[in-house]
Design an enzyme around this catalytic site. Structure first.
Site, PDB file in Angstrom:
ATOM      1  N   CYS A 113       5.649 -13.119  -2.468  1.00 20.82           N
ATOM      2  CA  CYS A 113       4.677 -14.221  -2.328  1.00 20.82           C
ATOM      3  C   CYS A 113       5.038 -15.440  -3.170  1.00 20.82           C
ATOM      4  CB  CYS A 113       3.284 -13.740  -2.692  1.00 20.82           C
ATOM      5  SG  CYS A 113       2.802 -12.292  -1.762  1.00 20.82           S
ATOM      6  N   HIS A 253      -1.588 -19.226  -4.284  1.00 25.58           N
ATOM      7  CA  HIS A 253      -1.296 -18.202  -3.276  1.00 25.58           C
ATOM      8  C   HIS A 253      -2.622 -17.581  -2.842  1.00 25.58           C
ATOM      9  CE1 HIS A 253       0.409 -15.008  -1.082  1.00 25.58           C
ATOM     10  NE2 HIS A 253      -0.013 -14.074  -1.916  1.00 25.58           N
ATOM     11  N   ASN A 283      -3.328 -13.369   4.039  1.00 26.77           N
ATOM     12  CA  ASN A 283      -2.212 -13.482   3.095  1.00 26.77           C
ATOM     13  C   ASN A 283      -0.901 -13.533   3.876  1.00 26.77           C
ATOM     14  OD1 ASN A 283      -0.221 -13.034   1.167  1.00 26.77           O
ATOM     15  ND2 ASN A 283      -1.259 -11.308   0.189  1.00 26.77           N
TER      16      ASN A 283
HETATM   17  O1  UT7 Z   1      -0.013 -11.109  -2.191  1.00 22.40           O
HETATM   18  C1  UT7 Z   1       0.344 -10.880  -3.500  1.00 22.40           C
HETATM   19  C2  UT7 Z   1      -0.186  -9.704  -4.180  1.00 22.40           C
HETATM   20  N1  UT7 Z   1      -1.379  -9.153  -3.678  1.00 22.40           N
HETATM   21  C3  UT7 Z   1      -2.563  -9.339  -4.277  1.00 22.40           C
HETATM   22  O2  UT7 Z   1      -2.665 -10.121  -5.203  1.00 22.40           O
HETATM   23  C4  UT7 Z   1      -3.709  -8.507  -3.782  1.00 22.40           C
HETATM   24  C5  UT7 Z   1      -4.485  -7.976  -4.944  1.00 22.40           C
HETATM   25  N2  UT7 Z   1      -5.523  -7.024  -4.583  1.00 22.40           N
HETATM   26  C6  UT7 Z   1      -6.643  -7.314  -3.911  1.00 22.40           C
HETATM   27  O3  UT7 Z   1      -6.810  -8.414  -3.444  1.00 22.40           O
HETATM   28  C7  UT7 Z   1      -7.713  -6.267  -3.820  1.00 22.40           C
HETATM   29  O4  UT7 Z   1      -7.387  -5.201  -4.678  1.00 22.40           O
HETATM   30  C8  UT7 Z   1      -7.948  -5.713  -2.373  1.00 22.40           C
HETATM   31  C9  UT7 Z   1      -8.627  -6.769  -1.509  1.00 22.40           C
HETATM   32  C10 UT7 Z   1      -6.620  -5.296  -1.780  1.00 22.40           C
HETATM   33  C11 UT7 Z   1      -8.881  -4.507  -2.431  1.00 22.40           C
HETATM   34  O5  UT7 Z   1     -10.095  -4.807  -3.088  1.00 22.40           O
HETATM   35  P1  UT7 Z   1     -10.625  -3.868  -4.283  1.00 22.40           P
HETATM   36  O6  UT7 Z   1     -11.932  -4.411  -4.670  1.00 22.40           O
HETATM   37  O7  UT7 Z   1      -9.571  -3.830  -5.329  1.00 22.40           O
HETATM   38  O8  UT7 Z   1     -10.789  -2.473  -3.571  1.00 22.40           O
HETATM   39  P2  UT7 Z   1     -10.099  -1.068  -3.911  1.00 22.40           P
HETATM   40  O9  UT7 Z   1      -8.667  -1.074  -3.536  1.00 22.40           O
HETATM   41  O10 UT7 Z   1     -10.451  -0.672  -5.316  1.00 22.40           O
HETATM   42  O11 UT7 Z   1     -10.877  -0.107  -2.930  1.00 22.40           O
HETATM   43  C12 UT7 Z   1     -12.265   0.123  -3.054  1.00 22.40           C
HETATM   44  C13 UT7 Z   1     -12.691   1.090  -1.953  1.00 22.40           C
HETATM   45  C14 UT7 Z   1     -11.825   2.329  -1.861  1.00 22.40           C
HETATM   46  O12 UT7 Z   1     -12.677   3.422  -1.560  1.00 22.40           O
HETATM   47  P3  UT7 Z   1     -13.175   4.447  -2.697  1.00 22.40           P
HETATM   48  O13 UT7 Z   1     -11.925   5.054  -3.258  1.00 22.40           O
HETATM   49  O14 UT7 Z   1     -13.903   3.598  -3.687  1.00 22.40           O
HETATM   50  O15 UT7 Z   1     -14.042   5.384  -1.938  1.00 22.40           O
HETATM   51  C15 UT7 Z   1     -10.919   2.075  -0.681  1.00 22.40           C
HETATM   52  O16 UT7 Z   1     -10.513   3.270  -0.053  1.00 22.40           O
HETATM   53  O17 UT7 Z   1     -12.579   0.448  -0.661  1.00 22.40           O
HETATM   54  C16 UT7 Z   1     -11.834   1.294   0.232  1.00 22.40           C
HETATM   55  N3  UT7 Z   1     -11.125   0.464   1.195  1.00 22.40           N
HETATM   56  C17 UT7 Z   1     -11.696  -0.016   2.312  1.00 22.40           C
HETATM   57  N4  UT7 Z   1     -12.936   0.139   2.821  1.00 22.40           N
HETATM   58  C18 UT7 Z   1     -13.194  -0.491   3.977  1.00 22.40           C
HETATM   59  C19 UT7 Z   1      -9.849  -0.002   1.130  1.00 22.40           C
HETATM   60  N5  UT7 Z   1      -9.587  -0.771   2.194  1.00 22.40           N
HETATM   61  C20 UT7 Z   1     -10.712  -0.791   2.946  1.00 22.40           C
HETATM   62  C21 UT7 Z   1     -11.055  -1.415   4.165  1.00 22.40           C
HETATM   63  N6  UT7 Z   1     -12.302  -1.250   4.631  1.00 22.40           N
HETATM   64  N7  UT7 Z   1     -10.192  -2.213   4.846  1.00 22.40           N
END
Ligand code: UT7
Length: 326
Positions: A113, A253, A283
């Site tokens: 990125c 980004h 993204n």
């Molecule tokens: O591009 C350059 C680098 N990338 C980034 O900078 C991205 C950085 N990360 C993020 O933007 C965020 O971490 C995400 C948007 C990817 C995820 O958000 P989060 O608040 O960190 O969620 P999480 O990964 O901690 O997941 C929370 C829950 C999980 O369930 P449990 O374990 O709490 O039951 C996931 O399994 O959300 C679940 N989950 C979803 N639920 C519904 C993960 N993806 C989805 C989904 N729909 N698409």
């Protein structure tokens, strides 16, 4: 100081729009979850017959046209991408031919990125050294073809697109004022494409294990994005002798709305100055910043004399920022 400045910008976005509702039809996800956690509502995905060089070509034509510089004057072509047409030849070589450019140096760079910021910095050095005058810098990604359609934690986040700028010399007030680029390979595992290279060449097993799709430890990546994007924004502003108050347009980004918001707060930039495209394009890795830059310029949001801050973070890990006066 002898500077490099942007002479023209261009972008290309595929026509096909994929909405959050499209994922609801087959994945355990919801429009609410995707919107709340990331800020994304929809993204663009290419047709099956489109490759990255096709998008670079279109974005580049627009950048060249808006620059007013003749294509025969271009001395170098750099393409930032992690989703090239092939591992080799480079996407840049394919575009050099499609654009009918002279036999100039053309190469790809891989910085995920942060690729566009890295490529701009490489180009700036060639221009400052006077070994090249005009350099076409493009960044393009087809992430829809390396995202696992069955993995709700990644596929909903990514989109396809391309952006390009034509850089050249400037002895006046406009131009790049400060850039910093960084890496930390100790955190490489947070965001990777496990197979397809020399570590894990393609086998039946790598295909079965879905190792040819990108993997991201989202939550851990998020924490690093917040601190590193904030710190590098503050750093380049300081080097340029500026503060967040001087910034007219901030183009971070666009991986997550919350990361952009906290970076702006850390850098002392009002949230209204953040140029946001994440809701409509998701993204697009390296392509995100040049696509947003082209839109902001064409909408008249960036005008001569304005201070523009670009700031990125991604796989590698890599991160970096650049501040320029338009
Ligand atoms: O591009 C350059 C680098 N990338 C980034 O900078 C991205 C950085 N990360 C993020 O933007 C965020 O971490 C995400 C948007 C990817 C995820 O958000 P989060 O608040 O960190 O969620 P999480 O990964 O901690 O997941 C929370 C829950 C999980 O369930 P449990 O374990 O709490 O039951 C996931 O399994 O959300 C679940 N989950 C979803 N639920 C519904 C993960 N993806 C989805 C989904 N729909 N698409």
């Amino acid at each position: 100081m002898f500077k490099a400045k942007i002479y023209g910008t261009g972008a290309y976005l595929p026509e096909r729009i994929i909405t959050n509702r499209d994922f609801e039809k087959y994945l355990d996800t919801s429009d609410e979850w995707i919107t709340e956690r990331s800020g994304i509502k929809e993204r663009r995905w290419v047709r099956d017959d489109q490759a990255t060089s096709d998008m670079v070509l279109e974005a580049s034509k627009r950048a060249i046209e808006s620059s007013g510089i003749l294509p025969e004057k271009i001395d170098m072509l750099i393409v930032a991408t992690i989703s090239p047409d092939h591992l080799f030849p480079s996407t840049a070589c394919i575009v050099q031919n499609k654009l009918n450019l002279r036999h100039i140096p053309a190469f790809d760079i891989s910085a995920a990125c942060t690729g566009f910021i890295y490529a701009m910095e490489i180009a700036r050095n060639f221009i400052a050294n006077k070994t090249a005058k005009y350099i076409l810098v493009a960044a393009a990604e087809i992430l829809s073809k390396i995202a696992d359609k069955e993995d709700r934690s990644t596929v909903v986040l990514f989109g396809d697109g391309a952006g390009a700028v034509l850089l050249g010399p400037s002895e006046g007030k406009s131009g790049i004022m400060a850039t910093r680029i960084y890496s930390d390979g100790n955190l490489a595992k947070l965001l990777e494409l496990p197979a397809g290279g020399s570590r894990n060449p393609p086998t039946e097993e790598t295909v079965k294990k879905r190792m040819h799709y990108l993997k991201m430890q989202g939550n851990e990546t998020y924490k690093h994005a917040v601190t590193k994007m904030g710190n590098v924004a503050v750093e380049v502003l300081k080097i340029a002798g500026l503060t967040g108050k001087d910034v007219k347009v901030f183009i971070p980004h666009q991986a997550n709305y919350r990361i952009m918001e906290s970076t702006a707060v850390r850098a002392g930039i009002d949230i209204e100055k953040v140029y946001i495209t994440i809701h409509k394009y998701g993204n697009m890795s390296a392509a995100t910043i040049p696509v947003a830059l082209d839109e902001a310029v064409r909408e008249g949001k960036i005008n001569p004399g304005d201070v523009v801050l670009l700031d990125a973070f991604g796989g590698g890990l890599t991160w970096g920022a650049t501040v320029l006066r338009w």
